[in-house]
Design an enzyme around this catalytic site. Sequence first.
Site, short mmCIF file in Angstrom:
data_model
loop_
_atom_site.label_atom_id
_atom_site.label_comp_id
_atom_site.label_asym_id
_atom_site.label_seq_id
_atom_site.Cartn_x
_atom_site.Cartn_y
_atom_site.Cartn_z
N HIS A 75 58.50 8.81 -11.28
CA HIS A 75 57.66 8.75 -12.48
C HIS A 75 56.17 8.73 -12.15
CE1 HIS A 75 61.27 7.07 -15.01
NE2 HIS A 75 61.35 8.36 -14.79
N CYS A 104 36.69 16.04 -11.40
CA CYS A 104 37.75 16.26 -10.41
C CYS A 104 37.10 16.54 -9.06
CB CYS A 104 38.59 17.46 -10.86
SG CYS A 104 39.67 18.12 -9.57
N ASN A 141 70.64 -6.76 -10.53
CA ASN A 141 69.76 -6.86 -11.69
C ASN A 141 69.82 -8.29 -12.26
OD1 ASN A 141 67.97 -6.04 -13.67
ND2 ASN A 141 69.27 -4.42 -14.50
C1 BJW Z 1 64.81 -8.00 -13.18
C2 BJW Z 1 63.90 -8.99 -13.03
C3 BJW Z 1 63.95 -9.67 -11.84
C4 BJW Z 1 63.54 -8.18 -14.92
N1 BJW Z 1 64.85 -9.35 -10.93
N2 BJW Z 1 65.71 -7.68 -12.26
C5 BJW Z 1 68.36 11.17 -25.62
C6 BJW Z 1 69.38 11.02 -24.67
C7 BJW Z 1 69.11 11.15 -23.30
C8 BJW Z 1 67.83 11.43 -22.86
C9 BJW Z 1 66.84 11.59 -23.80
C10 BJW Z 1 67.10 11.46 -25.15
N3 BJW Z 1 65.93 11.65 -25.82
C11 BJW Z 1 64.95 11.88 -24.92
C12 BJW Z 1 65.48 11.84 -23.70
C13 BJW Z 1 64.75 12.01 -22.41
C14 BJW Z 1 63.83 10.86 -22.10
C15 BJW Z 1 64.59 9.56 -22.23
O1 BJW Z 1 65.28 9.12 -21.34
N4 BJW Z 1 64.47 8.87 -23.34
C16 BJW Z 1 65.20 7.62 -23.57
C17 BJW Z 1 64.31 6.64 -24.29
C18 BJW Z 1 66.51 7.92 -24.27
N5 BJW Z 1 63.39 11.07 -20.74
C19 BJW Z 1 62.34 11.81 -20.44
O2 BJW Z 1 61.63 12.31 -21.30
C20 BJW Z 1 62.08 12.07 -18.99
N6 BJW Z 1 61.94 13.46 -18.75
C21 BJW Z 1 62.96 14.31 -18.96
O3 BJW Z 1 64.04 13.95 -19.39
O4 BJW Z 1 62.68 15.62 -18.64
C22 BJW Z 1 63.69 16.61 -18.85
C23 BJW Z 1 64.73 16.66 -17.78
C24 BJW Z 1 65.94 17.22 -18.07
C25 BJW Z 1 66.92 17.31 -17.10
C26 BJW Z 1 66.70 16.83 -15.83
C27 BJW Z 1 65.49 16.28 -15.55
C28 BJW Z 1 64.52 16.19 -16.53
C29 BJW Z 1 60.78 11.40 -18.54
C30 BJW Z 1 60.88 9.92 -18.57
C31 BJW Z 1 59.52 9.32 -18.20
C32 BJW Z 1 59.54 7.80 -18.26
N7 BJW Z 1 58.21 7.31 -18.15
C33 BJW Z 1 57.98 5.87 -18.14
C34 BJW Z 1 56.46 5.61 -18.19
C35 BJW Z 1 55.82 5.93 -16.81
C36 BJW Z 1 54.35 5.66 -16.84
C37 BJW Z 1 54.00 4.22 -17.15
O5 BJW Z 1 54.27 3.33 -16.35
O6 BJW Z 1 53.43 3.99 -18.21
O7 BJW Z 1 58.58 5.30 -16.97
S1 BJW Z 1 58.78 5.00 -19.49
C38 BJW Z 1 59.16 3.56 -18.54
O8 BJW Z 1 60.61 3.39 -18.47
C39 BJW Z 1 58.68 3.86 -17.10
C40 BJW Z 1 59.83 3.31 -16.30
O9 BJW Z 1 59.84 3.89 -15.00
C41 BJW Z 1 61.03 3.65 -17.13
C42 BJW Z 1 62.25 2.83 -16.80
O10 BJW Z 1 62.04 1.49 -17.05
P1 BJW Z 1 62.70 0.37 -16.14
O11 BJW Z 1 62.12 0.44 -14.78
O12 BJW Z 1 64.17 0.46 -16.22
O13 BJW Z 1 62.15 -0.97 -16.81
P2 BJW Z 1 62.75 -1.81 -18.05
O14 BJW Z 1 61.67 -2.68 -18.55
O15 BJW Z 1 63.42 -0.94 -19.01
O16 BJW Z 1 63.89 -2.70 -17.39
C43 BJW Z 1 63.57 -3.71 -16.46
C44 BJW Z 1 64.86 -4.23 -15.86
O17 BJW Z 1 64.52 -5.17 -14.86
C45 BJW Z 1 65.80 -4.94 -16.86
O18 BJW Z 1 67.12 -4.45 -16.68
C46 BJW Z 1 65.71 -6.42 -16.46
O19 BJW Z 1 66.97 -7.08 -16.57
C47 BJW Z 1 65.35 -6.31 -15.00
N8 BJW Z 1 64.59 -7.42 -14.48
N9 BJW Z 1 63.12 -9.05 -14.22
C48 BJW Z 1 65.73 -8.34 -11.22
N10 BJW Z 1 63.09 -10.72 -11.61
#
Ligand code: BJW
Length: 233
Positions: free
Chosen positions: A109, A136, A201
């Site tokens: 990401h 840039c 997790n």
């Molecule tokens: C602990 C802890 C401790 C806490 N110890 N654990 C419908 C169905 C399927 C897909 C889609 C859909 N509609 C749209 C989509 C696609 C979309 C998507 O997935 N949307 C969903 C909302 C459904 N995805 C995209 O658009 C992606 N691109 C894409 O799909 O392109 C097309 C493609 C097609 C085919 C192949 C490939 C590509 C792009 C996604 C970009 C995500 N960007 C972000 C922002 C980045 C910039 C920023 O930082 O601002 O990335 S969003 C945000 O979420 C960030 C993270 O990397 C990402 C994941 O979050 P993460 O890391 O899981 O954090 P949390 O907060 O959700 O969870 C934290 C966890 O930690 C929890 O489980 C806690 O329990 C745990 N935890 N403390 C251990 N101490």
Amino acid sequence: MNRVRNIVILTGAGVSAESGIDTFRSAGGLWEQHRVEDVATPEAFARDPDLVLRFYDMRRAAIQEKTPNAAHEALARLDAAWPGGLLIVTQNVDDLHERAGARRVLHMHGEHLNAWCVACDARARWRDALIDRPPCPACGARALRPDVVWFGEMPYGMDAIHAALRDADLFVSIGTSGAVYPAAGLVRHARDIGARTLELNLEPSQGSAWFHESRLGAASAIVPAWVDEVLAG
Ligand code: BJW
């Protein structure tokens, strides 16, 4: 563990939570303070670039004050000692895996500390603010944006991730909610190719049923314990 040679590790915001970096979806997380659609989409950037640049400037400044925790350090220890294949695929845009010493890291990401020029496509290491539209370094255009992957954009390194998964015996997901694709789908690819799958997790992720095993607890405790186990063989 004796038969494991190639490991793919997916990390998420939970790995950095104990370093003081907000997760996205937990209570009090970033998406409670900001609407995703206002700050993490290309449409939001086109609509209100100042709002988006300020949001990322604030977070870029904040991560530089944070330090790696025991989970980052344990994964770096594993990276240094593991003789087989290993890839840490991180969704995190901070640099705490690298600052802990890990080398085999892929930021799917993007990275807070990179800027991307949308005029000439150059990338540059960037520690300062972007709100004043600095030029840039490559072409001089005032067209830099954070080099992070927003919703609707293609994550980085998908070919390399799939190549590593094809050879993986073990897939481990750490500190991610399993809410965002394609990262959330990697466990299914891993299972399809016959890898063992393990989740570490604080609480079960949305894709928990896809894992052969789940261990629940704080990353700073359960990741070092798992790494000790792997290195003991
Ligand atoms: C602990 C802890 C401790 C806490 N110890 N654990 C419908 C169905 C399927 C897909 C889609 C859909 N509609 C749209 C989509 C696609 C979309 C998507 O997935 N949307 C969903 C909302 C459904 N995805 C995209 O658009 C992606 N691109 C894409 O799909 O392109 C097309 C493609 C097609 C085919 C192949 C490939 C590509 C792009 C996604 C970009 C995500 N960007 C972000 C922002 C980045 C910039 C920023 O930082 O601002 O990335 S969003 C945000 O979420 C960030 C993270 O990397 C990402 C994941 O979050 P993460 O890391 O899981 O954090 P949390 O907060 O959700 O969870 C934290 C966890 O930690 C929890 O489980 C806690 O329990 C745990 N935890 N403390 C251990 N101490």
